[in-house]
Design a protein around this motif. Structure first.
Motif, PDB file in Angstrom:
ATOM      1  N   GLN A 174       3.287  -6.633  10.779  1.00  0.00           N
ATOM      2  CA  GLN A 174       1.887  -6.221  10.909  1.00  0.00           C
ATOM      3  C   GLN A 174       1.730  -4.719  10.644  1.00  0.00           C
ATOM      4  N   LYS A 193       2.223  -4.064   6.899  1.00  0.00           N
ATOM      5  CA  LYS A 193       1.037  -4.487   6.161  1.00  0.00           C
ATOM      6  C   LYS A 193      -0.113  -3.498   6.353  1.00  0.00           C
ATOM      7  N   GLN A 194      -0.280  -3.005   7.573  1.00  0.00           N
ATOM      8  CA  GLN A 194      -1.338  -2.029   7.864  1.00  0.00           C
ATOM      9  C   GLN A 194      -1.115  -0.732   7.081  1.00  0.00           C
ATOM     10  N   GLU A 195       0.148  -0.298   6.989  1.00  0.00           N
ATOM     11  CA  GLU A 195       0.470   0.921   6.243  1.00  0.00           C
ATOM     12  C   GLU A 195       0.139   0.773   4.761  1.00  0.00           C
ATOM     13  N   ARG A 196       0.113  -0.440   4.284  1.00  0.00           N
ATOM     14  CA  ARG A 196      -0.146  -0.701   2.870  1.00  0.00           C
ATOM     15  C   ARG A 196      -1.524  -1.328   2.646  1.00  0.00           C
ATOM     16  N   SER A 197      -2.417  -1.148   3.571  1.00  0.00           N
ATOM     17  CA  SER A 197      -3.733  -1.788   3.498  1.00  0.00           C
ATOM     18  C   SER A 197      -4.526  -1.385   2.257  1.00  0.00           C
ATOM     19  N   SER A 198      -4.230  -0.225   1.695  1.00  0.00           N
ATOM     20  CA  SER A 198      -4.946   0.215   0.494  1.00  0.00           C
ATOM     21  C   SER A 198      -4.338  -0.360  -0.789  1.00  0.00           C
ATOM     22  N   ASP A 199      -3.212  -1.063  -0.663  1.00  0.00           N
ATOM     23  CA  ASP A 199      -2.540  -1.661  -1.822  1.00  0.00           C
ATOM     24  C   ASP A 199      -3.213  -2.988  -2.163  1.00  0.00           C
ATOM     25  N   LYS A 200      -4.120  -2.950  -3.124  1.00  0.00           N
ATOM     26  CA  LYS A 200      -4.892  -4.138  -3.522  1.00  0.00           C
ATOM     27  C   LYS A 200      -3.980  -5.248  -4.032  1.00  0.00           C
ATOM     28  N   SER A 226      -2.416  -7.052  -1.055  1.00  0.00           N
ATOM     29  CA  SER A 226      -3.365  -7.883  -0.307  1.00  0.00           C
ATOM     30  C   SER A 226      -3.756  -9.145  -1.060  1.00  0.00           C
ATOM     31  N   GLN A 241       4.244 -11.688   0.268  1.00  0.00           N
ATOM     32  CA  GLN A 241       4.171 -10.492   1.103  1.00  0.00           C
ATOM     33  C   GLN A 241       5.397 -10.419   2.013  1.00  0.00           C
TER      34      GLN A 241
END
Length: 66
Positions: A32, A35-42, A45, A52
């Motif tokens: 989690q 994933k949060q650290e990479r939230s800007s990685d379209k 996502s 993932q």
């Protein structure tokens, strides 16, 4: 010589093991956070959860190997 056996005497189902492991990893705080650290990685996502998880595991193992 007595053949070795698993405690349950049932064959191991790799897909069932991966499914259980995938669920455990997907709900883990480590995944989690990753994933949060990479939230800007379209691109990330848009990937299915399996992919993932595979990416998370690869990056984690690479970090540990370093």
């Amino acid at each position: 010589m007595t053949p070795s056996h698993t405690p349950s005497n049932t064959p191991i189902d790799d897909s069932a093991i991966w499914h259980s492991l995938k669920q455990a990893i997907a709900t883990s705080s480590g995944f989690q956070s990753w994933k949060q650290e990479r939230s800007s990685d379209k691109v990330l996502s848009d990937l299915p959860v399996d992919q993932q998880l595979q990416r998370y595991l690869r990056e984690t193992l690479e970090t540990l190997a370093y």
